[in-house]
Design a protein around this motif. Sequence first.
Motif, PDB file in Angstrom:
ATOM      1  N   PHE A 186       0.828  -1.197   0.000  1.00  0.00           N
ATOM      2  CA  PHE A 186       0.000   0.000   0.000  1.00  0.00           C
ATOM      3  C   PHE A 186       0.870   1.257   0.000  1.00  0.00           C
ATOM      4  O   PHE A 186       2.005   1.241   0.501  1.00  0.00           O
ATOM      5  CB  PHE A 186      -0.915   0.020   1.231  1.00  0.00           C
ATOM      6  CG  PHE A 186      -1.850  -1.148   1.288  1.00  0.00           C
ATOM      7  CD1 PHE A 186      -2.912  -1.253   0.412  1.00  0.00           C
ATOM      8  CD2 PHE A 186      -1.666  -2.150   2.220  1.00  0.00           C
ATOM      9  CE1 PHE A 186      -3.777  -2.333   0.449  1.00  0.00           C
ATOM     10  CE2 PHE A 186      -2.525  -3.238   2.284  1.00  0.00           C
ATOM     11  CZ  PHE A 186      -3.577  -3.322   1.386  1.00  0.00           C
ATOM     12  N   PRO A 187       0.356   2.378  -0.527  1.00  0.00           N
ATOM     13  CA  PRO A 187       1.141   3.616  -0.632  1.00  0.00           C
ATOM     14  C   PRO A 187       1.644   4.177   0.698  1.00  0.00           C
ATOM     15  O   PRO A 187       2.723   4.760   0.745  1.00  0.00           O
ATOM     16  CB  PRO A 187       0.169   4.603  -1.289  1.00  0.00           C
ATOM     17  CG  PRO A 187      -0.793   3.762  -2.033  1.00  0.00           C
ATOM     18  CD  PRO A 187      -0.931   2.504  -1.216  1.00  0.00           C
ATOM     19  N   HIS A 188       0.918   3.998   1.775  1.00  0.00           N
ATOM     20  CA  HIS A 188       1.368   4.570   3.053  1.00  0.00           C
ATOM     21  C   HIS A 188       2.658   3.921   3.565  1.00  0.00           C
ATOM     22  O   HIS A 188       3.344   4.487   4.404  1.00  0.00           O
ATOM     23  CB  HIS A 188       0.265   4.452   4.113  1.00  0.00           C
ATOM     24  CG  HIS A 188       0.024   3.051   4.573  1.00  0.00           C
ATOM     25  ND1 HIS A 188      -0.851   2.212   3.919  1.00  0.00           N
ATOM     26  CD2 HIS A 188       0.549   2.335   5.597  1.00  0.00           C
ATOM     27  CE1 HIS A 188      -0.854   1.038   4.544  1.00  0.00           C
ATOM     28  NE2 HIS A 188      -0.018   1.083   5.554  1.00  0.00           N
ATOM     29  N   GLU A 189       3.016   2.767   3.053  1.00  0.00           N
ATOM     30  CA  GLU A 189       4.199   2.048   3.528  1.00  0.00           C
ATOM     31  C   GLU A 189       5.513   2.701   3.097  1.00  0.00           C
ATOM     32  O   GLU A 189       6.558   2.420   3.680  1.00  0.00           O
ATOM     33  CB  GLU A 189       4.172   0.603   3.032  1.00  0.00           C
ATOM     34  CG  GLU A 189       3.001  -0.185   3.568  1.00  0.00           C
ATOM     35  CD  GLU A 189       2.897  -1.573   2.965  1.00  0.00           C
ATOM     36  OE1 GLU A 189       2.278  -2.421   3.610  1.00  0.00           O
ATOM     37  OE2 GLU A 189       3.419  -1.796   1.858  1.00  0.00           O
ATOM     38  N   TYR A 190       5.479   3.552   2.085  1.00  0.00           N
ATOM     39  CA  TYR A 190       6.727   4.133   1.592  1.00  0.00           C
ATOM     40  C   TYR A 190       6.740   5.659   1.635  1.00  0.00           C
ATOM     41  O   TYR A 190       7.574   6.292   0.995  1.00  0.00           O
ATOM     42  CB  TYR A 190       7.026   3.647   0.171  1.00  0.00           C
ATOM     43  CG  TYR A 190       5.941   3.913  -0.838  1.00  0.00           C
ATOM     44  CD1 TYR A 190       5.795   5.161  -1.418  1.00  0.00           C
ATOM     45  CD2 TYR A 190       5.072   2.908  -1.214  1.00  0.00           C
ATOM     46  CE1 TYR A 190       4.800   5.400  -2.349  1.00  0.00           C
ATOM     47  CE2 TYR A 190       4.080   3.141  -2.141  1.00  0.00           C
ATOM     48  CZ  TYR A 190       3.949   4.380  -2.710  1.00  0.00           C
ATOM     49  OH  TYR A 190       2.965   4.613  -3.624  1.00  0.00           O
ATOM     50  N   ALA A 191       5.879   6.257   2.423  1.00  0.00           N
ATOM     51  CA  ALA A 191       5.800   7.719   2.467  1.00  0.00           C
ATOM     52  C   ALA A 191       7.127   8.360   2.878  1.00  0.00           C
ATOM     53  O   ALA A 191       7.596   9.311   2.235  1.00  0.00           O
ATOM     54  CB  ALA A 191       4.684   8.154   3.407  1.00  0.00           C
TER      55      ALA A 191
END
Length: 80
Positions: free
Chosen positions: A12-17
Motif C-alpha cells: 500500500f502507498p502509506h508504507e513508503y511515504a
Amino acid sequence: MRDFIPLTTFTFPHEYAVLKLLLDQEEINYFFENETMIGVFPFYSNALGGITLKVHKEDFERAKEILESLDGTSTPLKIV
C-alpha cells in the motif's frame, strides 16, 4: 524506463511515504509502478503484484542504502 531496476515492492502507498521523501531529498531518479492504480483500487494490490519501487541504475546503490537504513537495525529515523 529501460534503465530502471526494481528495488523492492510494497502493498500500500502509506508504507513508503518516508522513503519517498528521502529519495527526493537525495535527488534519486525513481518511480513507483502501479502506484496510481492501487491508490484508486487498494484491493487490487495483490492482483497487480504490489507497488514496485524502480530506481535508475546509476542511483541503485544509494537508494538501496537508504532503504536498508530504514529497516530499524541502524540509526533511527530522525525527522526534524
